[in-house]
Scaffold this motif. Structure first.
Motif, PDB file in Angstrom:
ATOM      1  N   UNK A 110       0.802  -1.222   0.000  1.00  0.00           N
ATOM      2  CA  UNK A 110       0.000   0.000   0.000  1.00  0.00           C
ATOM      3  C   UNK A 110       0.834   1.271   0.000  1.00  0.00           C
ATOM      4  N   UNK A 111       2.153   1.134   0.198  1.00  0.00           N
ATOM      5  CA  UNK A 111       3.008   2.317   0.246  1.00  0.00           C
ATOM      6  C   UNK A 111       3.326   2.869  -1.138  1.00  0.00           C
ATOM      7  N   UNK A 112       3.038   2.071  -2.172  1.00  0.00           N
ATOM      8  CA  UNK A 112       3.393   2.489  -3.514  1.00  0.00           C
ATOM      9  C   UNK A 112       2.173   2.473  -4.424  1.00  0.00           C
ATOM     10  N   UNK A 113       2.208   3.287  -5.462  1.00  0.00           N
ATOM     11  CA  UNK A 113       1.125   3.348  -6.440  1.00  0.00           C
ATOM     12  C   UNK A 113       1.734   3.229  -7.835  1.00  0.00           C
ATOM     13  N   UNK A 114       2.321   2.065  -8.091  1.00  0.00           N
ATOM     14  CA  UNK A 114       2.985   1.832  -9.371  1.00  0.00           C
ATOM     15  C   UNK A 114       1.948   1.545 -10.444  1.00  0.00           C
ATOM     16  N   UNK A 115       2.417   1.490 -11.677  1.00  0.00           N
ATOM     17  CA  UNK A 115       1.519   1.219 -12.800  1.00  0.00           C
ATOM     18  C   UNK A 115       1.165  -0.256 -12.913  1.00  0.00           C
ATOM     19  N   UNK A 116       1.898  -1.114 -12.193  1.00  0.00           N
ATOM     20  CA  UNK A 116       1.605  -2.546 -12.242  1.00  0.00           C
ATOM     21  C   UNK A 116       0.205  -2.801 -11.698  1.00  0.00           C
ATOM     22  N   UNK A 117      -0.483  -3.816 -12.222  1.00  0.00           N
ATOM     23  CA  UNK A 117      -1.813  -4.160 -11.705  1.00  0.00           C
ATOM     24  C   UNK A 117      -1.739  -4.465 -10.215  1.00  0.00           C
ATOM     25  N   UNK A 118      -2.762  -4.061  -9.483  1.00  0.00           N
ATOM     26  CA  UNK A 118      -2.750  -4.217  -8.035  1.00  0.00           C
ATOM     27  C   UNK A 118      -3.550  -5.441  -7.615  1.00  0.00           C
ATOM     28  N   UNK A 119      -3.232  -5.945  -6.429  1.00  0.00           N
ATOM     29  CA  UNK A 119      -3.992  -7.009  -5.804  1.00  0.00           C
ATOM     30  C   UNK A 119      -4.272  -6.593  -4.370  1.00  0.00           C
ATOM     31  N   UNK A 120      -5.503  -6.737  -3.920  1.00  0.00           N
ATOM     32  CA  UNK A 120      -5.868  -6.353  -2.570  1.00  0.00           C
ATOM     33  C   UNK A 120      -5.399  -7.371  -1.553  1.00  0.00           C
ATOM     34  N   UNK A 121      -5.351  -6.954  -0.296  1.00  0.00           N
ATOM     35  CA  UNK A 121      -4.849  -7.850   0.735  1.00  0.00           C
ATOM     36  C   UNK A 121      -5.771  -9.050   0.949  1.00  0.00           C
ATOM     37  N   UNK A 122      -7.079  -8.853   0.778  1.00  0.00           N
ATOM     38  CA  UNK A 122      -8.001  -9.978   0.928  1.00  0.00           C
ATOM     39  C   UNK A 122      -7.748 -11.066  -0.091  1.00  0.00           C
ATOM     40  N   UNK A 123      -7.608 -10.663  -1.346  1.00  0.00           N
ATOM     41  CA  UNK A 123      -7.321 -11.643  -2.397  1.00  0.00           C
ATOM     42  C   UNK A 123      -5.944 -12.267  -2.185  1.00  0.00           C
ATOM     43  N   UNK A 124      -4.976 -11.465  -1.766  1.00  0.00           N
ATOM     44  CA  UNK A 124      -3.633 -11.975  -1.514  1.00  0.00           C
ATOM     45  C   UNK A 124      -3.666 -13.084  -0.463  1.00  0.00           C
ATOM     46  N   UNK A 125      -4.379 -12.860   0.630  1.00  0.00           N
ATOM     47  CA  UNK A 125      -4.390 -13.834   1.718  1.00  0.00           C
ATOM     48  C   UNK A 125      -5.143 -15.103   1.347  1.00  0.00           C
ATOM     49  N   UNK A 126      -6.039 -15.002   0.372  1.00  0.00           N
ATOM     50  CA  UNK A 126      -6.683 -16.229  -0.109  1.00  0.00           C
ATOM     51  C   UNK A 126      -5.712 -17.071  -0.927  1.00  0.00           C
ATOM     52  N   UNK A 127      -4.740 -16.415  -1.540  1.00  0.00           N
ATOM     53  CA  UNK A 127      -3.790 -17.113  -2.397  1.00  0.00           C
ATOM     54  C   UNK A 127      -2.495 -17.474  -1.667  1.00  0.00           C
ATOM     55  N   UNK A 128      -2.219 -16.781  -0.576  1.00  0.00           N
ATOM     56  CA  UNK A 128      -0.989 -17.008   0.190  1.00  0.00           C
ATOM     57  C   UNK A 128      -1.399 -17.395   1.607  1.00  0.00           C
ATOM     58  N   UNK A 129      -1.426 -18.691   1.885  1.00  0.00           N
ATOM     59  CA  UNK A 129      -1.834 -19.177   3.188  1.00  0.00           C
ATOM     60  C   UNK A 129      -0.696 -19.127   4.182  1.00  0.00           C
ATOM     61  N   UNK A 130      -1.052 -19.101   5.461  1.00  0.00           N
ATOM     62  CA  UNK A 130      -0.032 -19.036   6.500  1.00  0.00           C
ATOM     63  C   UNK A 130      -0.374 -19.992   7.635  1.00  0.00           C
ATOM     64  N   UNK A 131       0.665 -20.665   8.135  1.00  0.00           N
ATOM     65  CA  UNK A 131       0.529 -21.601   9.240  1.00  0.00           C
ATOM     66  C   UNK A 131       1.500 -21.157  10.328  1.00  0.00           C
ATOM     67  N   UNK A 132       1.002 -21.092  11.551  1.00  0.00           N
ATOM     68  CA  UNK A 132       1.747 -20.475  12.639  1.00  0.00           C
ATOM     69  C   UNK A 132       2.303 -21.528  13.606  1.00  0.00           C
ATOM     70  N   UNK A 133       3.128 -21.055  14.549  1.00  0.00           N
ATOM     71  CA  UNK A 133       3.652 -21.927  15.601  1.00  0.00           C
ATOM     72  C   UNK A 133       2.510 -22.528  16.413  1.00  0.00           C
ATOM     73  N   UNK A 134       1.559 -21.674  16.760  1.00  0.00           N
ATOM     74  CA  UNK A 134       0.412 -22.113  17.564  1.00  0.00           C
ATOM     75  C   UNK A 134      -0.774 -22.293  16.618  1.00  0.00           C
ATOM     76  N   UNK A 135      -1.563 -23.280  16.866  1.00  0.00           N
ATOM     77  CA  UNK A 135      -2.445 -23.848  15.860  1.00  0.00           C
ATOM     78  C   UNK A 135      -3.656 -22.970  15.547  1.00  0.00           C
ATOM     79  N   UNK A 136      -4.117 -22.184  16.560  1.00  0.00           N
ATOM     80  CA  UNK A 136      -5.224 -21.253  16.361  1.00  0.00           C
ATOM     81  C   UNK A 136      -6.482 -21.928  15.825  1.00  0.00           C
ATOM     82  N   UNK A 137      -6.736 -23.157  16.262  1.00  0.00           N
ATOM     83  CA  UNK A 137      -7.978 -23.822  15.884  1.00  0.00           C
ATOM     84  C   UNK A 137      -9.126 -23.282  16.742  1.00  0.00           C
ATOM     85  N   UNK A 138     -10.334 -23.296  16.186  1.00  0.00           N
ATOM     86  CA  UNK A 138     -11.508 -22.880  16.943  1.00  0.00           C
ATOM     87  C   UNK A 138     -11.909 -24.025  17.879  1.00  0.00           C
TER      88      UNK A 138
END
Length: 253
Positions: A73-101
């Motif tokens: 979000x710090x830059x406004x380049x001419x390259x096509x943008x991707x929002x953080x919501x879409x990014x997080x759907x495509x880039x999953x993360x797994x943590x040290x602690x499991x964070x299960x419900x």
């Protein structure tokens, strides 16, 4: 190789928390299908770096691109943008602690994201979740609750939950560090199978022998910078710098 668009690119990435500079001018390309191991002493910036890759931490400066599309979000380049919501759907993360419900069954933990975020029907989500549970060796735990699972089983459920979102990249932040030693192997075996299957991953780990086995490239971080990078043979098996040899000596045996 130069014609292949990186899965993730980082240029000039900096992250500060108040006066503390945690990341300092990081440049990095992650190729599709690559398994990148991140190693280094505590406080070197490893976890902050991967949290910046899917914008769980917003960079103070620099750019992050996913498949050539800018997400910083710090830059406004001419390259096509991707929002953080879409990014997080495509880039999953797994943590040290499991964070299960804790109030949801294993199956419900895995299907909640696909149903609520991806809009999948329950039958489709259930079928895929059951297939993933079989892949991580937990086919018989679909109706169990997290309180009835071991730490290793919880972490395998967390991996299945991340995979249920059909990510293109997985970020793994010291996923075995909270486990009892006898449970580490079962989680590492799941990650090994993902690597063999071609999943693009960034793996923060202190399991040096495992990183040497599965990583296609290893980065040694120190004081917020990339100090050294190369193949597992170069970095882990035949380190040349005194600093890196000293760091790795703590893991011998």
């Amino acid at each position: 190789m130069t014609n292949i668009t990186p899965a993730i690119s980082v240029r000039g990435l900096c992250k500060s928390f108040g006066a503390l500079k945690v990341l300092k001018d990081i440049d990095l390309d992650l190729a599709p299908g690559e398994v990148l191991g991140l190693i280094g002493p505590s406080g070197s910036g490893k976890s902050t770096l991967i949290r910046c890759l899917n914008m769980l931490e917003t960079p103070t400066d620099g750019t992050v691109l996913f498949q050539g599309r800018i997400v910083s979000p710090k830059f406004h380049a001419k390259a096509p943008a991707i929002g953080t919501g879409e990014l997080r759907r495509k880039v999953g993360m797994i943590f040290q602690h499991f964070n299960l419900f804790p109030h949801l069954t294993v199956l419900e933990n895995i299907t909640s994201g696909p149903i609520r975020v991806l809009g999948e029907g329950r039958a489709e989500a259930d079928a895929y979740a059951l297939d993933l549970l079989a892949q991580v060796g937990l086919a018989d735990k679909a109706q169990a609750y997290p309180a009835h699972l071991s730490g290793g089983q919880k972490q395998r459920v967390a991996i299945a939950r991340a995979l249920a979102m059909r990510p293109e990249v997985l970020l793994l932040d010291e996923v075995t560090s909270a486990l009892d030693p006898e449970l580490v192997g079962e989680v590492l075996e799941v990650i090994r199978r993902l690597a063999i299957g071609g999943m693009t991953m960034v793996l923060v780990t202190h399991e040096m022998s495992f990183a040497a086995d599965v990583a296609s490239r290893v980065i040694f971080m120190e004081q917020g910078k990339i100090a050294e990078e190369g193949s597992p043979d170069q970095i882990l098996r035949n380190p040349t710098s005194e600093r890196l040899r000293g760091f790795l000596s703590r893991f011998h045996g």
